[in-house]
Design an enzyme around this catalytic site. Sequence first.
Site, PDB file in Angstrom:
ATOM      1  N   HIS A 151      29.398  99.599  21.086  1.00 16.19           N
ATOM      2  CA  HIS A 151      29.316  98.820  22.317  1.00 16.19           C
ATOM      3  C   HIS A 151      28.118  99.210  23.185  1.00 16.19           C
ATOM      4  O   HIS A 151      27.799  98.512  24.149  1.00 16.19           O
ATOM      5  CB  HIS A 151      30.607  98.998  23.116  1.00 16.19           C
ATOM      6  CG  HIS A 151      30.885  97.867  24.061  1.00 16.19           C
ATOM      7  ND1 HIS A 151      30.351  96.616  23.925  1.00 16.19           N
ATOM      8  CD2 HIS A 151      31.661  97.807  25.180  1.00 16.19           C
ATOM      9  CE1 HIS A 151      30.770  95.828  24.895  1.00 16.19           C
ATOM     10  NE2 HIS A 151      31.558  96.537  25.681  1.00 16.19           N
ATOM     11  N   ARG A 152      27.437 100.294  22.857  1.00 12.86           N
ATOM     12  CA  ARG A 152      26.227 100.645  23.608  1.00 12.86           C
ATOM     13  C   ARG A 152      25.122  99.630  23.356  1.00 12.86           C
ATOM     14  O   ARG A 152      24.246  99.426  24.197  1.00 12.86           O
ATOM     15  CB  ARG A 152      25.736 102.039  23.195  1.00 12.86           C
ATOM     16  CG  ARG A 152      26.647 103.185  23.597  1.00 12.86           C
ATOM     17  CD  ARG A 152      26.123 104.498  23.051  1.00 12.86           C
ATOM     18  NE  ARG A 152      26.016 104.493  21.592  1.00 12.86           N
ATOM     19  CZ  ARG A 152      25.463 105.469  20.890  1.00 12.86           C
ATOM     20  NH1 ARG A 152      24.963 106.539  21.504  1.00 12.86           N
ATOM     21  NH2 ARG A 152      25.408 105.393  19.562  1.00 12.86           N
TER      22      ARG A 152
END
Length: 450
Positions: free
Chosen positions: A422-423
């Site tokens: 999700h970064r």
Amino acid sequence: MAIELKVPEISEGVDTASVSEILVSEGDQIEEDQGVIAVETDKASTEIPATSAGTVKEIKVSEGDEVSVGDVILILEETDENSEESEEKKDDKEQSSKKNKSEEAEESSEEKEKKPQDKGDDHEEKPDEQEKDETKTKGEATEKSSEEESTSKKKSSTEVHASPGVRRIARELDVNIQEIEGSGESGRITEKDVREHKEGRKGKSSIQQLELPDFSQWGAIETKPLNSIKTTTAKNVLQSWQSIPHVFQFGEADISGIEKYIEDHKEEVDKAGGKLTLTAILTKVVATALHKFPVFNASVDMENEEMILKKYVNINIAVDTEEGLLVPVIKNADQKSIKDLSIEISEIAQKARDQELSKEDMEGGNFSISNLGGIGGTNFTPIVYHPQVAILGVSQATTKPVYINDNFEPRSMLPLSLSYDHRLIDGADGASFMNWMVQALEDPYEALLG
């Protein structure tokens, strides 16, 4: 004095070896028993130690050379440190003696001049003498401190105890092995020390393991050591889980058409030496998807705050073996046909089961596929392999009634699980990737040719 360091007897019955690594450079100061080269035979890999301390004047061998017992490895300019130290002490003693005699002469002259004076004058001389003594003591302490610091620096730059394999890993990870404090026996540097140093940790791992109770108090137990594959997997997935914020996306694709395609073409692929499977088709579809969604073919560099977009498509295929899970790499998957992929996947899976995978077979993957359909299950959430940013999980296809053209028809539905970092990848990207995968599997001709 220049001396020659020669290849000693390596082991019983072994007269020749191949130079795998040069551990020193010309101009280096080395210690006695420090490893200078690493050699490999058909039996083992070992380091050749220096028989004397000194400065490396000339290296006579190169990596890859075949050497025999008695061959000259390097020319060493030997230094007699004990003689130097003795000479220094002698000079210091002579200078000290001269100084003391000079001071005594001065004091004697002063005493003659001041003899008629009051005794109180004697007390005025003592602070000067005390100041001289203190200055001398401070000077000696500073000199001693400098010598100790110099010795410490010299030790840290030369006394590096590590095997050739550990040195090679340090070089590949771009780690200065001289900066590492070894945790092994006698301060020896281990592979774990190198990897932890690369991750910015020193000494023991920063991962806190929960303490286990004594299970034997409740009944009989048996302990078995983890093999190297399971140990490595455990460390890697723990690191990935702790460093990557995972998001999971699920989908379901109608693969009735693909199952028919496999049935119609499996004999053709069998004759070519491969096995046509759903994994081979998934690999081709994913390879196409990575071109359409390049963020899934990237890595995150948080230190430099940038993403690394790869122009090549290498896909890891998870293989279950008796020793544990292995994930060899299919290189340039986007440039290969389904038949070629089928043959290569069959071959590399067999190599994994036979424990014949090379280092090159395991490196360079950008995206992973884990297909558990042959075992069963409805869905699972695979862990992303660092430094990748996504992995596709595939479960067992089941026949379900699907409403098509006002009627329910039996269709083979395949559960898909997408895990991503999700970064770098947000929810919209994850959903778009999964939707494209579902549509591509339901109409692969349009997806692969469009």
